[in-house]
Motif scaffolding. Sequence first.
Motif, PDB file in Angstrom:
ATOM      1  N   GLU A 129       0.829  -1.206   0.000  1.00 12.21           N
ATOM      2  CA  GLU A 129       0.000   0.000   0.000  1.00 12.21           C
ATOM      3  C   GLU A 129       0.866   1.259   0.000  1.00 12.21           C
ATOM      4  O   GLU A 129       0.565   2.225  -0.704  1.00 12.21           O
ATOM      5  N   ILE A 147       2.311   1.631  -3.456  1.00 15.90           N
ATOM      6  CA  ILE A 147       1.289   2.106  -4.398  1.00 15.90           C
ATOM      7  C   ILE A 147       1.148   3.629  -4.268  1.00 15.90           C
ATOM      8  O   ILE A 147       1.123   4.342  -5.267  1.00 15.90           O
ATOM      9  N   ASN A 191       2.330  -1.014  -9.041  1.00 20.48           N
ATOM     10  CA  ASN A 191       0.978  -0.973  -9.590  1.00 20.48           C
ATOM     11  C   ASN A 191       0.171  -2.129  -9.004  1.00 20.48           C
ATOM     12  O   ASN A 191       0.676  -3.258  -8.942  1.00 20.48           O
ATOM     13  N   LYS A 192      -1.050  -1.846  -8.594  1.00 18.28           N
ATOM     14  CA  LYS A 192      -1.974  -2.877  -8.135  1.00 18.28           C
ATOM     15  C   LYS A 192      -2.916  -3.168  -9.281  1.00 18.28           C
ATOM     16  O   LYS A 192      -3.513  -2.256  -9.842  1.00 18.28           O
ATOM     17  N   TYR A 208       0.350  -7.523  -7.888  1.00 22.22           N
ATOM     18  CA  TYR A 208       1.182  -6.328  -7.838  1.00 22.22           C
ATOM     19  C   TYR A 208       2.400  -6.508  -8.728  1.00 22.22           C
ATOM     20  O   TYR A 208       2.927  -7.607  -8.856  1.00 22.22           O
ATOM     21  N   ASN A 252       6.237  -0.735 -10.860  1.00 26.32           N
ATOM     22  CA  ASN A 252       5.807   0.240 -11.853  1.00 26.32           C
ATOM     23  C   ASN A 252       6.984   0.557 -12.764  1.00 26.32           C
ATOM     24  O   ASN A 252       7.900   1.270 -12.380  1.00 26.32           O
TER      25      ASN A 252
END
Length: 138
Positions: free
Chosen positions: A58, A61, A67-68, A79, A82
Motif C-alpha cells: 500500500e 502504491i 501498480n496494483k 502487484y 511500476n
Amino acid sequence: MNNKREKLLEGIKKTKTREAVLSVLEHAEKPLSAMDICMEIEKTGENIWLSTVYRILELFIKKDIVNKISVMNNEMAVYELNRFIHKHYAVCMDCHKIIPMNNCPMEKFVPKIEDNEFHVIGHNVEVYGICRDCYHKK
C-alpha cells in the motif's frame, strides 16, 4: 543498494522488509499476489507477516513504485513494479495464471462520451479465458 533502487525508495525509510518486497518485485516476471511475495521472501529464510507485505505494498502504491492490478472482477489483486509501461493481461479462469498481452486492444478505440470535453487518461482491460495447460487437461 544500486542507484535505481535508491531512486525508487527516495523519501521512504529503508527497512529490511521493504527492501525484500522490492527485490521480489524487481525480479518477478509477472505480477504477484501478496501471498506470492510473502512466500518468495520466506524462501530466503526470512520471516515476514502477510499483513506486513500488504502494508508495504500500500505504501509503494501511494509512492507510485508499485501498480496494483485487480483481476477477475476484483476477486484477486496482484502487484508489479511500476516500470511505466502500458500493459494488459489475460487471466486463466481455472488456474488464475496471468499472461501478458502483447498489444493494447484499446489503441484505436475512440469512446463516444456524452461529455465531449471528457479527457480519457487511462483504462483497464480484463481478458478471461482458459490457458493452454488447463485447456489440455480437459
